[in-house]
Design a protein around this motif. Sequence first.
Motif, short mmCIF file in Angstrom:
data_model
loop_
_atom_site.label_atom_id
_atom_site.label_comp_id
_atom_site.label_asym_id
_atom_site.label_seq_id
_atom_site.Cartn_x
_atom_site.Cartn_y
_atom_site.Cartn_z
N ARG A 1 0.83 -1.21 0.00
CA ARG A 1 0.00 0.00 0.00
C ARG A 1 0.87 1.26 0.00
O ARG A 1 0.64 2.19 -0.78
CB ARG A 1 -0.93 0.01 1.23
CG ARG A 1 -1.86 1.21 1.30
CD ARG A 1 -2.65 1.22 2.61
NE ARG A 1 -1.80 1.18 3.79
CZ ARG A 1 -1.25 2.27 4.35
NH1 ARG A 1 -1.44 3.45 3.83
NH2 ARG A 1 -0.50 2.15 5.43
N LEU A 2 1.90 1.29 0.84
CA LEU A 2 2.77 2.47 0.91
C LEU A 2 3.60 2.61 -0.36
O LEU A 2 3.84 3.74 -0.82
CB LEU A 2 3.67 2.38 2.14
CG LEU A 2 2.95 2.52 3.47
CD1 LEU A 2 3.90 2.26 4.63
CD2 LEU A 2 2.34 3.90 3.60
N LEU A 3 4.04 1.51 -0.92
CA LEU A 3 4.77 1.58 -2.19
C LEU A 3 3.88 2.15 -3.29
O LEU A 3 4.34 2.97 -4.10
CB LEU A 3 5.29 0.20 -2.59
CG LEU A 3 6.47 -0.33 -1.78
CD1 LEU A 3 6.77 -1.76 -2.16
CD2 LEU A 3 7.69 0.55 -1.95
N ARG A 4 2.61 1.73 -3.33
CA ARG A 4 1.67 2.27 -4.31
C ARG A 4 1.50 3.77 -4.11
O ARG A 4 1.40 4.53 -5.07
CB ARG A 4 0.32 1.55 -4.18
CG ARG A 4 -0.21 1.01 -5.45
CD ARG A 4 -1.57 0.33 -5.37
NE ARG A 4 -2.22 0.26 -4.07
CZ ARG A 4 -2.19 -0.81 -3.27
NH1 ARG A 4 -1.53 -1.89 -3.62
NH2 ARG A 4 -2.83 -0.80 -2.11
N ASP A 5 1.44 4.21 -2.85
CA ASP A 5 1.28 5.64 -2.55
C ASP A 5 2.42 6.47 -3.12
O ASP A 5 2.22 7.62 -3.51
CB ASP A 5 1.19 5.87 -1.04
CG ASP A 5 -0.16 5.50 -0.46
OD1 ASP A 5 -1.09 5.25 -1.25
OD2 ASP A 5 -0.27 5.47 0.78
N ILE A 6 3.61 5.93 -3.14
CA ILE A 6 4.75 6.70 -3.67
C ILE A 6 5.06 6.37 -5.12
O ILE A 6 6.01 6.86 -5.69
CB ILE A 6 6.02 6.53 -2.79
CG1 ILE A 6 6.47 5.07 -2.75
CG2 ILE A 6 5.80 7.08 -1.41
CD1 ILE A 6 7.79 4.88 -2.04
N GLY A 7 4.23 5.51 -5.73
CA GLY A 7 4.34 5.23 -7.15
C GLY A 7 5.39 4.20 -7.52
O GLY A 7 5.94 4.27 -8.62
#
Length: 79
Positions: free
Chosen positions: A57-63
């Motif tokens: 989820r956090l990786l997705r948030d930063i692209g």
Amino acid sequence: MSTLSSVRAFARADAPSFSLGRTVALLAGAVVVGIEAVMTRAELARSRRQLAQLDERLLRDIGLDRGTARHEATKGFWA
């Protein structure tokens, strides 16, 4: 006194060609630059370790995807 004779007087053989104070300042500056470079690399390595610990989820948030994050996290201290 002409300009040429002023230059000749300044450049006489017995005049020191360096200054101890200037030499020490240059060496100190080089040491500071080296320390800053090592500190920057250490901070980058710490950031990469933290990146490896992020969830999807956090990786997705930063692209980023997991593969890109893993690739970045495995880079060495010098990279």
